[in-house]
Design a protein around this motif. Structure first.
Motif, PDB file in Angstrom:
ATOM      1  N   ALA A 385       0.832  -1.214   0.000  1.00 51.00           N
ATOM      2  CA  ALA A 385       0.000   0.000   0.000  1.00 51.00           C
ATOM      3  C   ALA A 385       0.863   1.260   0.000  1.00 51.00           C
ATOM      4  N   LEU A 386       1.916   1.272   0.813  1.00 53.56           N
ATOM      5  CA  LEU A 386       2.801   2.442   0.874  1.00 53.56           C
ATOM      6  C   LEU A 386       3.533   2.654  -0.451  1.00 53.56           C
ATOM      7  N   THR A 387       3.805   1.552  -1.157  1.00 57.15           N
ATOM      8  CA  THR A 387       4.450   1.659  -2.472  1.00 57.15           C
ATOM      9  C   THR A 387       3.515   2.363  -3.458  1.00 57.15           C
ATOM     10  N   VAL A 414      10.793  -4.347  -3.004  1.00 56.96           N
ATOM     11  CA  VAL A 414      11.752  -5.293  -2.401  1.00 56.96           C
ATOM     12  C   VAL A 414      12.638  -4.579  -1.378  1.00 56.96           C
ATOM     13  N   ASP A 415      13.105  -3.372  -1.702  1.00 55.35           N
ATOM     14  CA  ASP A 415      13.922  -2.601  -0.740  1.00 55.35           C
ATOM     15  C   ASP A 415      13.113  -2.271   0.513  1.00 55.35           C
ATOM     16  N   ARG A 416      11.859  -1.917   0.307  1.00 58.51           N
ATOM     17  CA  ARG A 416      10.987  -1.604   1.465  1.00 58.51           C
ATOM     18  C   ARG A 416      10.825  -2.831   2.366  1.00 58.51           C
ATOM     19  N   GLY A 421      12.226  -6.480   7.563  1.00 63.54           N
ATOM     20  CA  GLY A 421      12.439  -7.842   8.066  1.00 63.54           C
ATOM     21  C   GLY A 421      12.087  -8.971   7.115  1.00 63.54           C
ATOM     22  N   ILE A 422      11.641  -8.643   5.901  1.00 64.16           N
ATOM     23  CA  ILE A 422      11.479  -9.689   4.873  1.00 64.16           C
ATOM     24  C   ILE A 422      12.652  -9.506   3.906  1.00 64.16           C
TER      25      ILE A 422
END
Length: 427
Positions: A385-387, A414-416, A421-422
């Motif tokens: 959602a933030l993306t 992916v960076d986010r 933690g993923i």
């Protein structure tokens, strides 16, 4: 470009629908943790569902867990019910994005998608039901495109780690990646772990409706995707995997179908080489095989009959040997659990022709993270959602119904996730 700004008539960046459900409560906590990551360092959000009282309780719980007493005053509550289209329309008119946590989606998902499309709100869900996901693509994609609305399914553990993991592997590969196999292993602490029975119900209805999925897929009239390199061979129903050193079965979730839809999108829209994909899950040693065989035989028999489905739904713990429960895992169990996806890819190095000879180059990547259902899933959903809010120019040019990989391939999702933690890495 996606419309992502709030306004006086659309005051919330995010509305969490089904916030008082088992998964919804953890999505509420994750949103509360990440408000500073919203546009201009601020996220305006609300919770929604059928019961004002239950929603107040969830906000109260989040305020206590996160030591954020201000949540009690800051988070607005919207009463909305899947059975009342007017209430859904009113909710969607107020949201830039609806985070839909109400499942099983085959029963409760479509009215929310319809309301989002008609009222200009983007929609994210955490669905692992291919029949619903592909049905929404068939029925709403052109309408969503006309409205400039993004409907992005399977943005939880199903299927962001797998879908973005395949794209990550492709992006890290120096050359043309042609095939990937993934192997999932899940670890739990001394107290064990389990999954809330909402997922169990989705599986029961999914298997009993398998024939409907096949007829739905025929309506797309898709041509087979071209195969580059060696054709990926399907492994057996049960085999010992040298990759993860344990007995392994084909992964039963939505990952294979979601990844295939993404690969079709990248092939058709970006003229990229589609990657073949096989998904497997480790089950451990001989004891687990015996349990799985018994549970599997009972499940396959009972799921065919309505009385059997009722039994399965009524007694999830008994029929799943404790893997699913009506209570769901405790926070202590969740804190001690984790997952790991190992991706094994092959292809052709730069300069080699993918249409000749066997692939000569290999790559191995990992996606690992916290407990899948109620820690990793909220993280993935909220970061998706933030993306959308922060990187609308990197999304596909027009609205529509998309997989995570199709929607987020050109973003920094992916960076986010890495920051939360993923972790995605090359081995």
């Amino acid at each position: 470009m996606a419309h992502v700004e709030t306004s006086s008539s659309r005051p919330y960046h995010l509305v969490i629908f089904g916030a008082s459900g088992f998964t919804g409560q953890f999505v509420v906590e994750e949103v509360a943790r990440t408000v500073s990551e919203g546009p201009k360092g601020n996220l305006k959000w609300a919770v929604a569902g059928r019961s004002k009282q239950k929603l107040e309780k969830v906000v109260e719980q989040a305020a206590g867990v996160l030591s954020k007493p201000e949540l009690r005053k800051e988070v607005d509550i919207i009463v909305a019910d899947v059975g009342e289209p007017d209430s859904l329309a009113a909710m969607c008119k107020q949201a830039v994005i609806v985070l839909n946590c109400v499942g099983p989606y085959r029963f409760y998902g479509e009215p929310v998608v319809k309301a989002c499309v008609e009222n200009g709100a983007h929609h994210i869900d955490i669905c692992g039901e291919p029949q619903f996901l592909e049905g929404m693509q068939l029925n709403y994609s052109s309408q969503a495109a006309d409205k400039g609305v993004y409907i992005i399914g399977s943005c939880g553990f199903d299927s962001i780690p797998a879908d973005m993991g395949v794209l990550y592997t492709r992006d890290q590969f120096k050359g043309t990646l042609t095939a990937v196999e993934s192997f999932l292993t899940v670890s739990s602490g001394p107290d064990g772990g389990c999954i809330h029975d909402g997922t169990w119900q989705s599986a029961i209805y999914g298997f009993s409706d398998g024939h409907k999925l096949q007829s739905l897929r025929r309506k797309f009239n898709h041509k087979p995707l071209p195969t580059f390199g060696s054709k990926l061979k399907r492994r057996g129903t049960l085999f010992f995997s040298n990759e993860i050193q344990q007995y392994t079965v084909p992964f039963m979730g939505s990952d294979p179908s979601v990844v295939k839809r993404t690969q079709r999108f990248v092939a058709e829209e970006h003229q990229a080489t589609p990657v073949q994909y096989g998904a497997y899950a480790g089950i451990g040693g001989i004891g687990n095989i015996i349990k799985l065989m018994f549970a599997g035989m009972m499940f396959w028999f009972l799921v065919k009959f309505s009385f059997g489905r009722n039994l399965l739904i009524k007694h999830p713990e008994f029929f799943s040997f404790g893997l699913f429960s009506k209570a769901g895992p405790t926070r202590k169990q969740m804190e001690a659990s984790s997952f790991q996806f190992a991706f094994y890819g092959e292809g052709y190095p730069d300069g080699e022709d993918p249409s000749h000879g066997k692939p000569t180059s290999k790559i191995r990547t990992l996606v690992q993270g916290p407990e899948c259902g109620y820690v990793a899933t909220p993280i993935a959903m909220v970061q998706a959602a933030l993306t959308i809010l922060n990187e609308s120019t990197a999304l596909p040019k027009k609205g529509g119904v998309y997989t995570p990989g199709a929607a987020f391939a050109k973003t920094t999702l992916v960076d986010r996730l890495n920051k939360h933690g993923i972790q995605f890495s090359v081995i």
